[in-house]
Design an enzyme around this catalytic site. Structure first.
Site: not given
Length: 297
Positions: A47, A74, A175, A205, A207, A274, A278, A282
């Site tokens: 990932n 993912y 992460k 996390f 990223d 998070d 996230w 998107q």
């Protein structure tokens, strides 16, 4: 760069009534416990870094989804590996993973970018499973603790050791190891192997998408030079000072955002914030995400 407290307060206001993000299990495999644990370890070993274009087509890597559309990132990985687990569980056998090669990974995942790293990641999973005898034996060593699981994973699988040296000090992000904790809890609904007692220990996390969203909402202020590089899609060097600072500022901004939401009466964990961020990331955002070629996120 720095976290902007006014921007964080404004973002907290927007998040205050956003429904909590539940486990998105449509694309994940869930079956017999040993196979499910092997699947999860392989999933989060792979990932990372989906943005480079496919070497074959020049397009973003994607796979056909269950509804006829295409999945990327993912969820594409989760669904592709789910199909493998359902069709050929022997793919995840420790001995098979230890000796897996490029052709076998390409057969399972198509023209996924950074293939050599992904082959190595799966081989490391195979070695760890072989050493511990089973995935159940591996995860049992964590004794229901996220902290212990992260320590276990980063001790035995080198490509999970997400750390950087910054001004002579080691900075630990880990992460994907932290994501594994969240995936484990989500897959098993907080029961059995997913009964982790210290989910609150997890940080954000760090990223690509979170700093993109935080900057777009004014919660993270980037140095103009760094912002310009990101807008021009110039890759950042993994482990460089600006890359480490960007990830660290992301984690700290989410901690502050979590504290602000709690002060406003909403009980949330950093990992839950998070997930909300996230999901919001998107959508189309006015700035691109930072580009970093790395196996760590």
């Amino acid at each position: 760069m720095r976290a902007d407290f006014d921007g964080i307060a404004a973002l907290a206001t927007k998040l205050r009534d956003v429904p909590p993000v539940g486990w998105e299990g449509r694309y994940h495999f869930r079956g017999e416990e040993e196979l499910t644990l092997r699947y999860l370890l392989a999933l989060d070993a792979l990932n990372f870094c989906f943005w480079p274009p496919s070497p074959a087509t020049g397009e973003k890597w994607s796979v056909p989804g269950p509804g006829g559309g295409r999945l990327t990132g993912y969820f594409a990985l989760a669904y592709a590996l789910r199909q493998v687990a359902e069709a050929d569980p022997s793919f995840f056998a420790p001995a098979a993973l230890r000796r897996i090669g490029r052709d076998r990974v390409r057969d399972a995942l198509g023209e996924i970018p950074l293939l050599p790293w992904r082959v190595r990641a799966l081989q490391e999973v195979g070695e760890a499973l072989f050493r511990f005898g089973s995935a159940q034996g591996f995860f049992a060593r964590a004794q229901g603790s996220c902290r212990r699981l992260v320590e276990l994973v980063t001790a035995h699988l080198p490509l999970f050791r997400d750390a950087a040296l910054y001004r002579g000090r080691e900075v630990l992000f880990h992460k994907r190891a932290q994501i594994l904790c969240a995936d484990l809890a989500g897959t098993f609904g907080g029961e059995g192997p997913g009964a982790l007692r210290d989910l609150g220990w997890l940080t954000a996390f760090a990223d690509y998408k979170l700093p993109q969203l935080l900057a777009a909402h004014g919660a993270l202020v980037l140095h103009p030079t760094l912002a310009g590089r990101i807008r021009r899609l110039i890759p950042l060097a993994a482990g460089s000072p600006e890359e480490v600072e960007l990830r660290a500022a992301t984690v700290m901004a989410v901690e502050e955002l979590t504290s602000t939401l709690r002060a406003g009466g909403r009980s949330v964990l950093p990992c839950e914030v998070d997930w909300m961020l996230w999901n919001l990331a998107q959508d189309r955002l006015p700035i691109p995400h930072p580009r970093v070629l790395t196996p760590f996120y």
